[in-house]
Design a protein around this motif. Sequence first.
Motif, PDB file in Angstrom:
ATOM      1  N   THR A 325       0.822  -1.213   0.000  1.00 42.35           N
ATOM      2  CA  THR A 325       0.000   0.000   0.000  1.00 42.35           C
ATOM      3  C   THR A 325       0.857   1.263   0.000  1.00 42.35           C
ATOM      4  OG1 THR A 325      -0.155  -0.029   2.415  1.00 42.35           O
ATOM      5  CG2 THR A 325      -1.912  -1.128   1.172  1.00 42.35           C
ATOM      6  N   LYS A 342       1.907   6.579  -0.549  1.00 44.35           N
ATOM      7  CA  LYS A 342       0.670   5.854  -0.825  1.00 44.35           C
ATOM      8  C   LYS A 342       0.745   5.232  -2.209  1.00 44.35           C
ATOM      9  CE  LYS A 342      -4.344   6.697  -0.976  1.00 44.35           C
ATOM     10  NZ  LYS A 342      -5.393   7.735  -0.831  1.00 44.35           N
ATOM     11  N   SER A 345      -2.573   2.499  -6.699  1.00 44.49           N
ATOM     12  CA  SER A 345      -3.801   1.714  -6.870  1.00 44.49           C
ATOM     13  C   SER A 345      -4.023   0.665  -5.775  1.00 44.49           C
ATOM     14  CB  SER A 345      -3.797   1.020  -8.236  1.00 44.49           C
ATOM     15  OG  SER A 345      -2.664   0.186  -8.370  1.00 44.49           O
ATOM     16  N   SER A 347      -3.555   0.961  -2.745  1.00 39.90           N
ATOM     17  CA  SER A 347      -4.116   1.599  -1.556  1.00 39.90           C
ATOM     18  C   SER A 347      -5.649   1.559  -1.594  1.00 39.90           C
ATOM     19  CB  SER A 347      -3.633   3.047  -1.442  1.00 39.90           C
ATOM     20  OG  SER A 347      -3.913   3.760  -2.626  1.00 39.90           O
ATOM     21  N   ASP A 348      -6.218   1.168  -2.740  1.00 40.41           N
ATOM     22  CA  ASP A 348      -7.669   1.014  -2.884  1.00 40.41           C
ATOM     23  C   ASP A 348      -8.063  -0.376  -2.354  1.00 40.41           C
ATOM     24  OD1 ASP A 348     -10.294   0.655  -3.663  1.00 40.41           O
ATOM     25  OD2 ASP A 348     -10.009   1.431  -5.686  1.00 40.41           O
ATOM     26  N   VAL A 351      -9.329  -3.017  -4.915  1.00 39.65           N
ATOM     27  CA  VAL A 351      -8.351  -3.690  -5.764  1.00 39.65           C
ATOM     28  C   VAL A 351      -7.734  -4.864  -5.002  1.00 39.65           C
ATOM     29  CG1 VAL A 351      -6.174  -3.440  -7.008  1.00 39.65           C
ATOM     30  CG2 VAL A 351      -7.858  -1.591  -7.061  1.00 39.65           C
ATOM     31  N   ALA A 407     -15.924  -0.245  -8.369  1.00 41.19           N
ATOM     32  CA  ALA A 407     -14.949   0.702  -7.810  1.00 41.19           C
ATOM     33  C   ALA A 407     -14.456   1.706  -8.853  1.00 41.19           C
ATOM     34  CB  ALA A 407     -13.767  -0.059  -7.221  1.00 41.19           C
ATOM     35  N   TRP A 409     -12.856   1.029 -11.808  1.00 42.29           N
ATOM     36  CA  TRP A 409     -11.693   0.641 -12.596  1.00 42.29           C
ATOM     37  C   TRP A 409     -12.181   0.067 -13.916  1.00 42.29           C
ATOM     38  CZ3 TRP A 409      -6.905   2.013 -11.123  1.00 42.29           C
ATOM     39  CH2 TRP A 409      -6.727   2.390  -9.791  1.00 42.29           C
ATOM     40  N   LYS A 419      -7.933   3.817 -14.013  1.00 40.05           N
ATOM     41  CA  LYS A 419      -8.787   4.806 -13.364  1.00 40.05           C
ATOM     42  C   LYS A 419      -7.938   6.040 -13.080  1.00 40.05           C
ATOM     43  CE  LYS A 419     -11.482   5.322  -9.068  1.00 40.05           C
ATOM     44  NZ  LYS A 419     -11.868   4.608  -7.815  1.00 40.05           N
TER      45      LYS A 419
END
Length: 595
Positions: A325, A342, A345, A347-348, A351, A407, A409, A419
């Motif tokens: 992350t 961060k 991606s 960090s989502d 995902v 989400a 993407w 995204k």
Amino acid sequence: MDENDIRGLVAGVKQGTLSRRSFVRTLAAVGITAPIASQILLWNDVAMADATLEYKPTKAGGGGPLKLLVWQAPTLLNPHFAVGTKDQIASRIFFEPLAGWDKEGNLFPCLAAEVPTKANGGLAADGTSVTWKLKQGVRWHDGKPFTADDVVFTWTYASDLATAAYTTGSYKDIKVEKIDDHTVKVIFKDPTPFWADPFVGSVGPILPKHHFGEYAGAKSRDAPGNLKPVGTGPYRFVEFKPGDMIKAERNPDYHVKNQPHFDTLEVKGGGDAVSAARAVLQTGEYDFAWNLLVEDEVLKRMETSGKGRIDVQPSGNVEFMILNTTDPWTEVDGERSNAKTKHPSLSDPAVRKAINLLIDRDSIQKYIYGRGGTATASFVNEPKRFKSSKLAYEFNIDKANKILDEAGWKMGADGVREKDGKKLKYVFQTSTNAPRQKTQAIIKQACQKAGIELELKSVTASVFFSSDVGNPDTYTKFYCDMEMYATTQPQPDPERFLNQCVSWEIATKDNKWLGRNVSRWSDPEADKAYKAAQKELDPAKRAALLIKVNEIFCEANILVPLLSRTNVGGCLNNLMADLSGWDVTTWNLGSWYRS
């Protein structure tokens, strides 16, 4: 079976009407694992067995050479810097702890004269201290006597943050007092339910003060003993070529009667797991091969030669992935994957959740690992009382696609989701090894069906698990998006194992990337539960707190468990080796012999 039934069985063991082994088997029949059964006996002041292997030689020496293969070649011989299991195995040949863990999860005295209990005055009733009585007559390989001063020094050495020891977490919050030349007292800040961590097992080897005294703190990496050890173990140092070979000879002054059996020891590193298995099981060139991470069908074919056998030991080890992350591609304060950054991606949470659904664990177990592992969604799997009943895995490509759609993407023309200009393209690294490369391929194929592109990277094991702070490809640096490896649970209690999930153990440049938390992710609730568990004396409440830590990291899909791993080694048929899934391979090397 209720508490009164267990108390009755304990009384039977104390009175001699029930054997300790029968006690363990009886509790196992109702779901209480051997390590926990053994801990029950320990806390009730029932003496543990003297050994897990019946040692038959009647004199030391005469066994000729012992040849071991540790294909992930060791690179240093200081146990307090040994990030990788390979270096812990090598260090333990020479340096010994006060006690180790046998295959049943029992504490087994090594440099200690006995295991502390309430009955012998070793354990404080309030859980705030443990007193260790040391063996007398033990000498270092250079002839100097082993004393309490060495134990106290090891504490000051490992607890000094400037030393940057891998084991610091086990020593920094305790105090160690010398009572006399052969007695030390470990004092905890608070009631400590699991006291058998400092000076025990893989984190516990004692260093000689007269060799390391001038090299504590900032000078720790300059110590000659890091590469030329002087220990108390069954074999004395002869030669070490980092990344290649270790040679040792029998210690004629070893403190265990009639041990060791072998006259010389050779540990060969390098190569791969398949060639290591072949050198023992098919050609008989070597006596033992460690960590045979080889497809089970291949091992079964090799065993048909009749020269060697596979030894499988249950353990708390786990094969898992970490999803990063932090940003592994941007340098901050002189390091990548800095906790202040961060990931674009990962960090989502959506995902990460999707990736977890794209792992076909059942196929990985069935077609690759076989006896080597069982599919799991839990980071902690043994002992069973510490395993979450809530965590479950699922392989579902359709559900993963739906989660990513919701989400935001979107699937690109190239088949890769994106995204806000960020694509789901990742570098996925692991050590070079056929089962791991095949596992990578299975995961990559499923990810492609969900619009996630993986670049597979394999790093030579001796580099990936190296303690070299200057190497960018070590697993603790985590300079990639995803990585996979196995981590070792060094004792039957998972408290120390789970310090990989606390904020104060984050691996950084400042601690030379020796912090246990390689993921760099943390959660206040996990920190809170972990700290509470360290003081909780009620076994059920404590287990619940540690399970919570495990669940927080697994449900966030930071740690993505794949398999609960067993320890798989290869032995010549005439080699009698005392192996434990709760300690390193060489934990009781002096007791090995040829039948």
